[in-house]
Design a protein around this motif. Structure first.
Motif, PDB file in Angstrom:
ATOM      1  N   ARG A 127      50.989  43.368  30.558  1.00 37.09           N
ATOM      2  CA  ARG A 127      51.905  44.446  30.952  1.00 37.09           C
ATOM      3  C   ARG A 127      51.845  44.514  32.478  1.00 37.09           C
ATOM      4  NH1 ARG A 127      48.658  48.622  27.347  1.00 37.09           N
ATOM      5  NH2 ARG A 127      47.049  47.356  28.355  1.00 37.09           N
ATOM      6  N   TYR A 128      52.612  43.649  33.109  1.00 33.21           N
ATOM      7  CA  TYR A 128      52.488  43.393  34.546  1.00 33.21           C
ATOM      8  C   TYR A 128      52.595  44.659  35.390  1.00 33.21           C
ATOM      9  CZ  TYR A 128      57.546  43.609  33.953  1.00 33.21           C
ATOM     10  OH  TYR A 128      58.820  44.007  33.622  1.00 33.21           O
ATOM     11  N   TYR A 129      53.321  45.656  34.907  1.00 35.65           N
ATOM     12  CA  TYR A 129      53.498  46.891  35.673  1.00 35.65           C
ATOM     13  C   TYR A 129      52.209  47.699  35.768  1.00 35.65           C
ATOM     14  CZ  TYR A 129      54.414  48.047  30.784  1.00 35.65           C
ATOM     15  OH  TYR A 129      54.337  48.136  29.415  1.00 35.65           O
ATOM     16  N   LEU A 130      51.180  47.350  34.972  1.00 34.17           N
ATOM     17  CA  LEU A 130      49.890  48.031  35.062  1.00 34.17           C
ATOM     18  C   LEU A 130      49.003  47.421  36.152  1.00 34.17           C
ATOM     19  CD1 LEU A 130      48.894  48.647  31.323  1.00 34.17           C
ATOM     20  CD2 LEU A 130      50.194  50.117  32.873  1.00 34.17           C
ATOM     21  N   ASN A 131      49.375  46.241  36.648  1.00 33.04           N
ATOM     22  CA  ASN A 131      48.565  45.551  37.652  1.00 33.04           C
ATOM     23  C   ASN A 131      48.907  46.050  39.058  1.00 33.04           C
ATOM     24  OD1 ASN A 131      47.407  43.906  35.617  1.00 33.04           O
ATOM     25  ND2 ASN A 131      49.192  42.555  35.701  1.00 33.04           N
ATOM     26  N   GLU A 174      58.650  45.406  39.403  1.00 26.26           N
ATOM     27  CA  GLU A 174      59.711  45.983  38.601  1.00 26.26           C
ATOM     28  C   GLU A 174      59.191  46.290  37.201  1.00 26.26           C
ATOM     29  OE1 GLU A 174      63.167  43.560  38.572  1.00 26.26           O
ATOM     30  OE2 GLU A 174      63.342  43.448  40.748  1.00 26.26           O
ATOM     31  N   GLY A 175      59.742  47.297  36.577  1.00 22.16           N
ATOM     32  CA  GLY A 175      59.315  47.642  35.223  1.00 22.16           C
ATOM     33  C   GLY A 175      59.118  49.134  35.063  1.00 22.16           C
ATOM     34  N   GLN A 176      59.130  49.596  33.844  1.00 23.95           N
ATOM     35  CA  GLN A 176      58.981  51.017  33.551  1.00 23.95           C
ATOM     36  C   GLN A 176      57.502  51.363  33.394  1.00 23.95           C
ATOM     37  OE1 GLN A 176      61.543  53.270  33.465  1.00 23.95           O
ATOM     38  NE2 GLN A 176      59.969  54.839  33.294  1.00 23.95           N
TER      39      GLN A 176
END
Length: 366
Positions: free
Chosen positions: A152-156, A238-240
């Motif tokens: 979940r790349y947006y957590l990095n 980018e991402g929610q």
């Protein structure tokens, strides 16, 4: 292009941006520094595509404007091996950079500057000023909760958002959550962005400066921070981002007060025999006593206890011991408040004398 600069000044600024210079066989220009002179200002730019750093230097001697790129590592080595008090003279001639340092002369190859990746087209949608020590603290208090290589790349990274009149910094890896906030005196345009992990780490390093106001510009795809004579720019993720507010307690009536030092010492003793993979410990709180137990794959057992001022219902939870220790390492309060949510699947931790930070940690299934 032609200019003369003191070696101490040049090496000081080159060192600030040299961390971004990387060997890239497919894009060799990333090993170069972009040198630009315009209106009496010398700028040195380094980038790894994700992060860009620009060092600005006011020239006090005669110079000729121009732009070029040369190997940053070679230029840094030249400066390091020159006398500290000496001057460095650099002149561009037939696409070669001629460098004179004392009795040494060098000729370095250049690469076309128009192929150097820069963020000239940066447009911001919101801007604000914040004390450097406040932004550093906001990052410091929660950065350990960031994801590292999560799918979940947006957590990095860290979520930075402005809602109402407060600036929030949020980090989570899905198992723990850290939130720090700061009240903004000025009413700025709201935004919500995710700064990648590498950008967070570099920004935190750059904020190791005396307290001063710094300017932050927020764009759709990048964030830019002006720190003294440096301009830091990093791409955004980018991402929610997850709705972190949904896991926060609405009613905080019942809590347990724990001495931070005693709690940390007790957890460290129990952690000695915790499972190497799961790092879980059991915490039992009842009749004015806090007890922590651990065991491991070798069937070894540890138990530690200390007295607390608590007369409520018995509490039994299992949790990753190192998650709590990292939180305690970031809290300077003498005591912490521990809240257990109604679903009994997480705890919320707050510092006694600092309402600007809080943490949520998911419990392990027992």
């Amino acid at each position: 292009m032609k200019f003369i600069i003191n070696n101490n000044i040049l090496i000081k600024n080159l060192q600030k941006i040299s961390r971004l210079l990387v060997k890239n066989t497919s894009l060799p220009i990333l090993d170069n520094v972009l040198i630009n002179i315009k209106n009496g200002m010398l700028s040195l730019t380094g980038t790894n595509l994700e992060i860009e750093l620009v060092a600005m230097i006011q020239l006090s001697t005669e110079h000729i404007s121009g732009t070029a790129t040369i190997s940053g590592r070679k230029l840094l080595d030249i400066c390091r091996n020159s006398l500290n008090s000496s001057n460095i003279e650099m002149q561009l001639n037939n696409n070669k950079m001629h460098i004179i340092s004392g009795n040494s002369r060098y000729i370095l190859t250049t690469l076309p500057y128009d192929s150097f990746p820069v963020h000239h087209d940066f447009h911001h949608i919101s801007e604000f000023f914040i004390p450097s020590d406040i932004l550093k603290k906001m990052i410091e208090k929660i950065q350990f909760s960031m994801g590292k290589q999560d799918v979940r790349y947006y957590l990095n990274g860290i979520l930075l958002e402005k809602t109402d009149r407060s600036l929030y910094a949020v980090a989570t890896d899905g198992y723990r959550l850290g939130i720090s906030k700061f009240f903004l005196k000025e009413n700025i345009i709201p935004f919500s962005i995710v700064i990648p992990r590498k950008g967070v780490i570099e920004l935190y390093r750059l904020l190791n400066i005396p307290k001063q106001p710094i300017k932050v510009l927020v764009g759709k795809n990048n964030i830019r921070v002006h720190i003294e004579d440096l301009i830091f720019t990093t791409q955004l993720i980018e991402g929610q981002y997850p709705d972190y507010k949904s896991v926060l307690l609405e009613n905080k009536n019942n809590f347990i007060t724990l001495n931070s030092k005693l709690l940390k010492q007790s957890l460290l003793r129990a952690a000695i025999l915790s499972h190497e993979k799961f790092c879980g410990v059991e915490i039992h709180i009842r009749n004015g006593q806090f007890k922590v137990l651990s065991d491991n794959q070798e069937e070894e057992i540890a138990e530690d206890r200390f007295n607390i001022n608590y007369t409520g219902n018995t509490v039994k939870i299992s949790i990753n011991v190192y998650y709590i220790i990292e939180i305690l390492n970031s809290i300077t309060s003498e005591n912490i408040f521990l809240f257990l949510n109604n679903a009994n699947n997480s705890i919320q931790i707050e510092a006694e004398n600092d309402a600007s930070i809080l943490y949520v940690v998911m419990l392990l299934k027992r």
